[in-house]
Scaffold this motif. Sequence first.
Motif, PDB file in Angstrom:
ATOM      1  N   GLY A 320      86.062 -26.710  92.221  1.00  0.00           N
ATOM      2  CA  GLY A 320      86.704 -25.374  92.217  1.00  0.00           C
ATOM      3  C   GLY A 320      86.601 -24.458  92.387  1.00  0.00           C
ATOM      4  N   HIS A 321      87.994 -22.830  93.280  1.00  0.00           N
ATOM      5  CA  HIS A 321      87.099 -22.285  93.183  1.00  0.00           C
ATOM      6  C   HIS A 321      86.467 -20.922  92.971  1.00  0.00           C
ATOM      7  CE1 HIS A 321      91.395 -22.767  95.713  1.00  0.00           C
ATOM      8  NE2 HIS A 321      90.648 -23.442  96.330  1.00  0.00           N
ATOM      9  N   GLY A 322      85.165 -20.786  93.054  1.00  0.00           N
ATOM     10  CA  GLY A 322      84.324 -19.562  92.753  1.00  0.00           C
ATOM     11  C   GLY A 322      83.257 -19.842  91.839  1.00  0.00           C
ATOM     12  N   VAL A 323      83.132 -21.435  91.481  1.00  0.00           N
ATOM     13  CA  VAL A 323      82.327 -22.364  90.438  1.00  0.00           C
ATOM     14  C   VAL A 323      80.776 -21.721  91.031  1.00  0.00           C
ATOM     15  CG1 VAL A 323      81.737 -24.180  88.884  1.00  0.00           C
ATOM     16  CG2 VAL A 323      83.962 -23.574  89.747  1.00  0.00           C
ATOM     17  N   TRP A 324      79.889 -22.104  90.756  1.00  0.00           N
ATOM     18  CA  TRP A 324      78.351 -21.399  91.137  1.00  0.00           C
ATOM     19  C   TRP A 324      78.251 -23.234  91.431  1.00  0.00           C
ATOM     20  CZ3 TRP A 324      75.416 -19.985  94.082  1.00  0.00           C
ATOM     21  CH2 TRP A 324      73.932 -20.089  93.675  1.00  0.00           C
ATOM     22  N   LYS A 325      78.031 -23.760  92.618  1.00  0.00           N
ATOM     23  CA  LYS A 325      76.945 -24.929  93.085  1.00  0.00           C
ATOM     24  C   LYS A 325      75.789 -24.698  93.658  1.00  0.00           C
ATOM     25  CE  LYS A 325      79.728 -28.024  93.141  1.00  0.00           C
ATOM     26  NZ  LYS A 325      80.048 -29.002  92.538  1.00  0.00           N
ATOM     27  N   GLY A 326      75.763 -23.552  93.849  1.00  0.00           N
ATOM     28  CA  GLY A 326      74.065 -23.842  94.383  1.00  0.00           C
ATOM     29  C   GLY A 326      74.565 -23.016  95.106  1.00  0.00           C
ATOM     30  N   GLU A 327      72.879 -22.279  96.089  1.00  0.00           N
ATOM     31  CA  GLU A 327      72.800 -21.414  97.171  1.00  0.00           C
ATOM     32  C   GLU A 327      73.165 -21.867  98.289  1.00  0.00           C
ATOM     33  OE1 GLU A 327      71.197 -18.758  97.366  1.00  0.00           O
ATOM     34  OE2 GLU A 327      69.972 -19.187  95.397  1.00  0.00           O
ATOM     35  N   LEU A 328      73.554 -23.586  98.234  1.00  0.00           N
ATOM     36  CA  LEU A 328      74.772 -24.431  99.465  1.00  0.00           C
ATOM     37  C   LEU A 328      74.353 -25.210  99.838  1.00  0.00           C
ATOM     38  CD1 LEU A 328      76.431 -23.748 103.044  1.00  0.00           C
ATOM     39  CD2 LEU A 328      74.278 -24.196 103.672  1.00  0.00           C
ATOM     40  N   GLU A 329      75.706 -25.946  99.580  1.00  0.00           N
ATOM     41  CA  GLU A 329      76.139 -27.001  99.037  1.00  0.00           C
ATOM     42  C   GLU A 329      77.624 -27.978  99.650  1.00  0.00           C
ATOM     43  OE1 GLU A 329      74.523 -29.672  97.077  1.00  0.00           O
ATOM     44  OE2 GLU A 329      73.621 -28.070  96.265  1.00  0.00           O
ATOM     45  N   VAL A 330      77.321 -28.511 100.718  1.00  0.00           N
ATOM     46  CA  VAL A 330      78.540 -28.943 100.808  1.00  0.00           C
ATOM     47  C   VAL A 330      78.846 -30.993 101.052  1.00  0.00           C
ATOM     48  CG1 VAL A 330      79.796 -30.041 103.478  1.00  0.00           C
ATOM     49  CG2 VAL A 330      77.932 -27.665 103.002  1.00  0.00           C
ATOM     50  N   ALA A 331      79.919 -31.351 100.601  1.00  0.00           N
ATOM     51  CA  ALA A 331      80.613 -32.910 100.403  1.00  0.00           C
ATOM     52  C   ALA A 331      82.239 -33.497 100.938  1.00  0.00           C
ATOM     53  CB  ALA A 331      80.205 -32.689  98.821  1.00  0.00           C
ATOM     54  N   GLY A 332      81.886 -34.380 101.066  1.00  0.00           N
ATOM     55  CA  GLY A 332      83.096 -34.718 101.341  1.00  0.00           C
ATOM     56  C   GLY A 332      84.182 -35.526 100.867  1.00  0.00           C
TER      57      GLY A 332
END
Length: 391
Positions: A320-332
Amino acid sequence: MLSSFDDFPIHQTSHPVARTGSSDLNHYDRYFFSGYTRDTRLYFAAAMGLYPNRHVADASFSVVVDGGTADARQINVHASRRAPTDRRDANRVGPIEVEVIEPLTTLRIVVEAPEHGIRCDLTFTRRSPAMEEPHFFHQVGQRVVMDSTRLTQFGKWNGWIEIDGETTQLAAGDTFGCRDRSWGIRTVGERAPTGAPVADPQFFWLWAPINFEGFSTHFDVNEHFDGRRWHESGFIATAGDATSPANSNDATAPVRIAEQAPATAMRAVDYRLTWRPGTRAVETFELDMIPWDGPPSTVILEPLFDFHMMGLGYTHPEWGHGVWKGELEVAGDRWDLPVDDLTAPQHVHIQTMVKATTSGAMGVHEGLGVLEQFVIGRHDPSGLSGIFDGA
């Protein structure tokens, strides 16, 4: 905190650019893009958002391959990072980058995520001027849930997309779409307690940007549960790739971008729809464009297939938009189309690829575009009840 943009005369408050005009956690600044080929076998969309008061930036890119066929599938890549303080660094989130080549005219999207099946280098060039829609303001009880500005602009695309190692070249004469930019306040990020309930959950949103050969039409409405509108807009814009003798001795000279006439705002818009049984997705749709002078025009939209906005983070249970996931996270992620349950909360928000036909004052024309639908809660005029109950 000072940043590089403070060296430009762009300030709208007495504070540095990095400090937003409101301390509301839901302050945001966002890009959205969409595009589709003439044969509608490929549909793509991108979104990038900055949420300064949440210290989060995120982006997604999503593609529908073989739209409308038995092999149709939607493939997505999502990225989230800590938001940079300096706005000049805010155009990249992980593998997704948005470059403003010429403001309000040419923008570029680059995605480099082969591990998730997506690579692309795409350039958007305007067909229409940017249209500033009427200001969005919506309040529930004492709480402001939307206070934002948005522009919409039509364009054409060129470049390439690689999906699972297979590259498709896109030509500007065969790939059309639109983009929008919005900023201000709207609900983003982790949900927080809001105190005593003051209204049942409800949101009704329809948005239809359509490209025709020589022009484009734009329509949107927001309505309360009883059909009263709190936002609406309609525009007709001449395409910039038309020809004109303007400031030229050559009658076939292309229109210069600076000479495009502004889009014509409608006095009013209206629509008629039916829902697909058991869903909150449109089965039939007609919209009326009613000008200040002269007779109206009607645009009939024929649904072809659905693009799920979850692919861009909207209603996504994890991205979801604006949710803290970490310094940098990428997924598909990816899924086959059509999905099994269009009333599942994550699948209610869709853009339906449509074929469009005009009649009335505009004459008869055929075009392509999308009809976005996001309907939560009851809507008495169209017969919806409950939160996600289908028609």
